[in-house]
Design a protein around this motif. Structure first.
Motif, PDB file in Angstrom:
ATOM      1  N   GLU A 136       0.848  -1.235  -0.111  1.00 39.63           N
ATOM      2  CA  GLU A 136       0.043   0.103  -0.203  1.00 39.63           C
ATOM      3  C   GLU A 136       0.721   1.380  -0.024  1.00 39.63           C
ATOM      4  O   GLU A 136       0.691   2.086  -0.801  1.00 39.63           O
ATOM      5  CB  GLU A 136      -0.879   0.072   1.327  1.00 39.63           C
ATOM      6  N   ARG A 137       1.983   1.452   0.731  1.00 36.83           N
ATOM      7  CA  ARG A 137       2.596   2.454   0.966  1.00 36.83           C
ATOM      8  C   ARG A 137       4.228   2.029   1.079  1.00 36.83           C
ATOM      9  O   ARG A 137       4.349   0.981   2.035  1.00 36.83           O
ATOM     10  CB  ARG A 137       2.180   3.286   2.040  1.00 36.83           C
ATOM     11  N   SER A 138       4.943   2.804   0.863  1.00 44.13           N
ATOM     12  CA  SER A 138       6.513   2.405   1.012  1.00 44.13           C
ATOM     13  C   SER A 138       7.317   3.544   1.464  1.00 44.13           C
ATOM     14  O   SER A 138       7.496   4.618   0.521  1.00 44.13           O
ATOM     15  CB  SER A 138       7.097   1.809  -0.109  1.00 44.13           C
ATOM     16  N   LEU A 139       7.820   4.116   2.395  1.00 39.46           N
ATOM     17  CA  LEU A 139       8.748   5.047   2.748  1.00 39.46           C
ATOM     18  C   LEU A 139      10.110   4.674   2.231  1.00 39.46           C
ATOM     19  O   LEU A 139      10.846   5.893   2.053  1.00 39.46           O
ATOM     20  CB  LEU A 139       8.908   5.191   4.334  1.00 39.46           C
ATOM     21  N   SER A 140      10.668   3.557   2.220  1.00 42.40           N
ATOM     22  CA  SER A 140      11.968   3.307   1.641  1.00 42.40           C
ATOM     23  C   SER A 140      11.958   3.582  -0.103  1.00 42.40           C
ATOM     24  O   SER A 140      13.175   4.205  -0.324  1.00 42.40           O
ATOM     25  CB  SER A 140      12.533   2.088   1.936  1.00 42.40           C
ATOM     26  N   LEU A 141      10.883   3.406  -0.705  1.00 42.01           N
ATOM     27  CA  LEU A 141      10.931   3.742  -2.126  1.00 42.01           C
ATOM     28  C   LEU A 141      10.860   5.185  -2.134  1.00 42.01           C
ATOM     29  O   LEU A 141      11.582   5.978  -2.981  1.00 42.01           O
ATOM     30  CB  LEU A 141       9.709   3.103  -2.746  1.00 42.01           C
ATOM     31  N   ALA A 142      10.269   5.918  -1.468  1.00 38.82           N
ATOM     32  CA  ALA A 142      10.164   7.464  -1.394  1.00 38.82           C
ATOM     33  C   ALA A 142      11.520   7.904  -0.914  1.00 38.82           C
ATOM     34  O   ALA A 142      11.726   8.928  -1.537  1.00 38.82           O
ATOM     35  CB  ALA A 142       8.815   7.874  -0.604  1.00 38.82           C
ATOM     36  N   ALA A 143      12.100   7.345  -0.106  1.00 34.57           N
ATOM     37  CA  ALA A 143      13.406   8.071   0.196  1.00 34.57           C
ATOM     38  C   ALA A 143      14.490   7.933  -1.030  1.00 34.57           C
ATOM     39  O   ALA A 143      15.453   8.724  -0.949  1.00 34.57           O
ATOM     40  CB  ALA A 143      13.978   7.300   1.721  1.00 34.57           C
ATOM     41  N   ARG A 144      14.419   7.021  -1.581  1.00 31.18           N
ATOM     42  CA  ARG A 144      15.066   6.807  -2.741  1.00 31.18           C
ATOM     43  C   ARG A 144      14.718   7.545  -3.936  1.00 31.18           C
ATOM     44  O   ARG A 144      15.523   7.995  -4.690  1.00 31.18           O
ATOM     45  CB  ARG A 144      15.224   5.328  -3.184  1.00 31.18           C
ATOM     46  N   PHE A 145      13.607   7.911  -3.901  1.00 29.95           N
ATOM     47  CA  PHE A 145      12.728   8.496  -5.439  1.00 29.95           C
ATOM     48  C   PHE A 145      12.346   9.724  -4.899  1.00 29.95           C
ATOM     49  O   PHE A 145      11.112   9.973  -5.579  1.00 29.95           O
ATOM     50  CB  PHE A 145      11.771   7.285  -6.130  1.00 29.95           C
ATOM     51  N   GLY A 146      12.686  10.457  -4.163  1.00 30.86           N
ATOM     52  CA  GLY A 146      12.214  12.134  -3.905  1.00 30.86           C
ATOM     53  C   GLY A 146      12.028  12.619  -2.603  1.00 30.86           C
ATOM     54  O   GLY A 146      12.049  13.616  -2.255  1.00 30.86           O
ATOM     55  N   ARG A 147      11.734  11.474  -1.336  1.00 34.78           N
ATOM     56  CA  ARG A 147      11.419  12.119  -0.060  1.00 34.78           C
ATOM     57  C   ARG A 147      12.812  12.829   0.283  1.00 34.78           C
ATOM     58  O   ARG A 147      13.916  12.359   0.136  1.00 34.78           O
ATOM     59  CB  ARG A 147      11.197  10.860   0.673  1.00 34.78           C
ATOM     60  N   VAL A 148      12.639  13.954   0.851  1.00 34.88           N
ATOM     61  CA  VAL A 148      13.734  14.420   1.498  1.00 34.88           C
ATOM     62  C   VAL A 148      13.736  14.494   3.111  1.00 34.88           C
ATOM     63  O   VAL A 148      12.636  14.832   3.632  1.00 34.88           O
ATOM     64  CB  VAL A 148      13.648  16.210   1.102  1.00 34.88           C
ATOM     65  N   ASP A 149      14.762  13.996   3.670  1.00 36.05           N
ATOM     66  CA  ASP A 149      14.761  13.857   5.116  1.00 36.05           C
ATOM     67  C   ASP A 149      15.287  15.206   5.553  1.00 36.05           C
ATOM     68  O   ASP A 149      16.569  15.486   5.550  1.00 36.05           O
ATOM     69  CB  ASP A 149      15.712  12.662   5.439  1.00 36.05           C
ATOM     70  N   GLN A 150      14.221  15.852   6.147  1.00 30.98           N
ATOM     71  CA  GLN A 150      14.599  17.307   6.680  1.00 30.98           C
ATOM     72  C   GLN A 150      13.561  17.779   7.868  1.00 30.98           C
ATOM     73  O   GLN A 150      12.472  17.176   7.730  1.00 30.98           O
ATOM     74  CB  GLN A 150      14.427  18.152   5.678  1.00 30.98           C
ATOM     75  N   ASN A 151      14.119  18.449   8.660  1.00 29.27           N
ATOM     76  CA  ASN A 151      13.229  19.152   9.652  1.00 29.27           C
ATOM     77  C   ASN A 151      12.510  20.173   9.107  1.00 29.27           C
ATOM     78  O   ASN A 151      13.239  21.321   8.709  1.00 29.27           O
ATOM     79  CB  ASN A 151      14.106  19.370  11.044  1.00 29.27           C
ATOM     80  N   VAL A 152      11.423  20.379   9.429  1.00 30.67           N
ATOM     81  CA  VAL A 152      10.474  21.857   8.691  1.00 30.67           C
ATOM     82  C   VAL A 152      10.337  22.595   9.770  1.00 30.67           C
ATOM     83  O   VAL A 152       9.357  22.565  10.724  1.00 30.67           O
ATOM     84  CB  VAL A 152       9.395  21.167   8.037  1.00 30.67           C
ATOM     85  N   ALA A 153      10.934  23.724   9.971  1.00 28.89           N
ATOM     86  CA  ALA A 153      10.279  24.731  11.033  1.00 28.89           C
ATOM     87  C   ALA A 153       9.088  25.343  10.848  1.00 28.89           C
ATOM     88  O   ALA A 153       8.622  25.399   9.863  1.00 28.89           O
ATOM     89  CB  ALA A 153      11.453  25.865  11.214  1.00 28.89           C
ATOM     90  N   GLU A 154       8.303  25.402  11.926  1.00 33.18           N
ATOM     91  CA  GLU A 154       6.904  25.879  11.713  1.00 33.18           C
ATOM     92  C   GLU A 154       6.773  27.295  11.679  1.00 33.18           C
ATOM     93  O   GLU A 154       5.754  27.765  11.229  1.00 33.18           O
ATOM     94  CB  GLU A 154       6.410  25.321  13.102  1.00 33.18           C
ATOM     95  N   ASN A 155       7.899  28.258  12.168  1.00 35.35           N
ATOM     96  CA  ASN A 155       7.623  29.568  12.105  1.00 35.35           C
ATOM     97  C   ASN A 155       8.124  30.249  10.854  1.00 35.35           C
ATOM     98  O   ASN A 155       8.720  31.308  10.731  1.00 35.35           O
ATOM     99  CB  ASN A 155       8.295  30.010  13.186  1.00 35.35           C
ATOM    100  N   GLY A 156       8.707  29.451   9.819  1.00 34.46           N
ATOM    101  CA  GLY A 156       9.494  29.858   8.590  1.00 34.46           C
ATOM    102  C   GLY A 156       8.280  30.500   7.577  1.00 34.46           C
ATOM    103  O   GLY A 156       7.122  30.578   7.936  1.00 34.46           O
ATOM    104  N   ASP A 157       8.738  30.883   6.646  1.00 34.99           N
ATOM    105  CA  ASP A 157       7.953  31.537   5.486  1.00 34.99           C
ATOM    106  C   ASP A 157       6.731  30.631   5.042  1.00 34.99           C
ATOM    107  O   ASP A 157       7.455  29.144   4.546  1.00 34.99           O
ATOM    108  CB  ASP A 157       8.775  31.817   4.149  1.00 34.99           C
ATOM    109  N   PRO A 158       5.437  30.627   5.010  1.00 36.71           N
ATOM    110  CA  PRO A 158       4.932  29.556   4.798  1.00 36.71           C
ATOM    111  C   PRO A 158       4.644  28.970   3.441  1.00 36.71           C
ATOM    112  O   PRO A 158       4.411  27.944   3.089  1.00 36.71           O
ATOM    113  CB  PRO A 158       3.061  30.509   4.839  1.00 36.71           C
ATOM    114  N   ARG A 159       5.177  29.848   2.414  1.00 37.18           N
ATOM    115  CA  ARG A 159       5.347  29.088   1.045  1.00 37.18           C
ATOM    116  C   ARG A 159       6.497  28.033   1.171  1.00 37.18           C
ATOM    117  O   ARG A 159       6.395  27.179   0.472  1.00 37.18           O
ATOM    118  CB  ARG A 159       5.755  30.313   0.113  1.00 37.18           C
ATOM    119  N   HIS A 160       7.751  28.488   1.846  1.00 32.84           N
ATOM    120  CA  HIS A 160       8.848  27.427   1.640  1.00 32.84           C
ATOM    121  C   HIS A 160       8.229  26.309   2.640  1.00 32.84           C
ATOM    122  O   HIS A 160       8.773  25.191   2.552  1.00 32.84           O
ATOM    123  CB  HIS A 160       9.915  28.046   2.427  1.00 32.84           C
TER     124      HIS A 160
END
Length: 387
Positions: free
Chosen positions: A97-121
């Motif tokens: 149904e879903r695969s994190l490992s495939l997404a990590a290889r084909f597009g997923r970006v492991d990053q921390n997203v700050a809540e108080n940043g520019d909403p567009r970014h």
């Protein structure tokens, strides 16, 4: 089809708007004659308020229509995934149904997203950080392991329009569509090669003559020109490189093709693409490829833009001058935030290259018209229909 239109704004010059302008001018003159400056000021303020409200209402309707279309497309995608799941129950296929490992290889970006940043970014970075492969099919085809799955991506044309109409997170959601990826696992990793190596890619080649585009011409579509020349010397591979419906990339031990649609493609279309891609892998001259085997342990992450594992065809316009365009998918930096988005980089296709030893230009290509690429496209001037 895009969910937002390239069209005239509600205030653009049209015969209807010209009539309204003439009536408004007549109204101002009449009010000034009858009530002088005070009356004219009151009427002008009311007229301006009505004008601003009309523009606001227009953008709200456009945004609501895009959101409605996105809801319809999401439901259609869920139906197609359900059909893919049922297909996996009746074939020699493994379904996930879903695969994190495939997404990590084909597009997923492991990053921390700050809540108080520019909403567009923030909205774009969160989308990349939460990317998941959906409807995963794994199967053997032509002696190779083959994987088919969908990634939810953002149509940047729609995002640019919608971001001006509403909140960034809502704009990203309403601009989403689907990248259906077919990947054949090769016996061992090979140098990077895009099928664009078989093309003179129009504007890029012209600009490179007067502007430094940062990458030597012989390395724009491959890490190893010798490997590219060997692979494209095989007639079956060269013909496949000129197939606008199956643009592909060799990336490590993966041979990849992808197509972007508003709903995803049917299981039957996905299997046809997977079968064609496996046949292409079988046409590789494996007896001569051993010297090109690569060690990918040091491969950079995120992927560099010209090493994206994805290459998607889209029809941007019917112009004979530009013809069809190509989108590569890669990780792109979001300003100076240190975060990345999963986004596309476009280029237009020119003409097939003339390959040394052929004596003739590459195989002639009949250009498809917009929307005729078999699978319903999302983005550019293309169709919203499912395949």
């Amino acid at each position: 089809m895009n969910r937002t239109k390239i069209g005239k704004h509600i205030l653009a010059r049209t015969p209807y708007n010209q009539i309204v302008s003439a009536v408004s001018l007549a109204l101002f003159i009449t009010v000034f004659v009858l009530a002088r400056w005070i009356g004219l000021l009151v009427v002008f303020v009311l007229w301006l308020a009505a004008l601003l409200y009309a523009g606001y209402a227009f953008t709200r309707r456009e945004f609501a229509e895009a959101a409605r279309m996105r809801d319809e497309d999401r439901r259609a995608h869920e139906d197609l995934i359900a059909r893919r799941r049922r297909l996996g129950q009746h074939m020699d296929v493994t379904y996930e149904e879903r695969s994190l490992s495939l997404a990590a290889r084909f597009g997923r970006v492991d990053q921390n997203v700050a809540e108080n940043g520019d909403p567009r970014h923030t909205a774009s970075a969160r989308h990349a950080a939460e990317l998941v492969a959906e409807g995963v099919l794994r199967m053997p085809l032509g002696g190779f392991p083959v994987t088919v799955f969908d990634l939810e991506v953002v149509n940047e044309f729609d995002l640019g329009n919608l971001a001006r109409m509403g909140r960034a997170d809502q704009a990203v959601e309403s601009a989403k569509c689907y990248l259906t990826v077919c990947a054949v696992t090769l016996p061992y990793p090979l140098p990077y090669l895009s099928s664009l190596a078989a093309w003179n890619t129009g504007l890029v080649e012209e600009i490179a003559q007067v502007v430094d585009v940062g990458v030597p011409a012989e390395l724009r579509h491959t890490d190893d020109p010798g490997f590219a020349a060997l692979l494209l010397s095989v007639p079956e591979v060269l013909r496949a490189a000129h197939n606008l419906n199956l643009l592909w990339t060799v990336s490590g031990d993966q041979l990849v093709t992808a197509t972007m649609t508003s709903t995803g493609i049917t299981p039957e279309s996905a299997l046809r693409r997977a079968t064609d891609l496996a046949a292409l892998a079988g046409a590789f001259p494996w007896g001569r490829l051993e010297p090109y085997q690569r060690d990918t342990t040091g491969m950079p992450v995120p992927w560099q833009p010209h090493r994206s594992p994805f290459l998607v065809h889209q029809w941007w316009m019917t112009s004979d001058l530009f013809g069809p365009g190509v989108l590569r998918w890669a990780h792109g930096p979001l300003g100076a935030t240190g975060m990345y988005a999963f986004e596309s980089v476009g280029t237009d296709l020119g003409q097939p290259r003339q390959h040394p030893g052929d004596g003739q230009p590459g195989t002639a290509v009949t250009r498809a018209q917009p929307g005729s690429g078999g699978d319903g496209q999302c983005g550019g001037v293309v169709s919203r229909e499912t395949a």
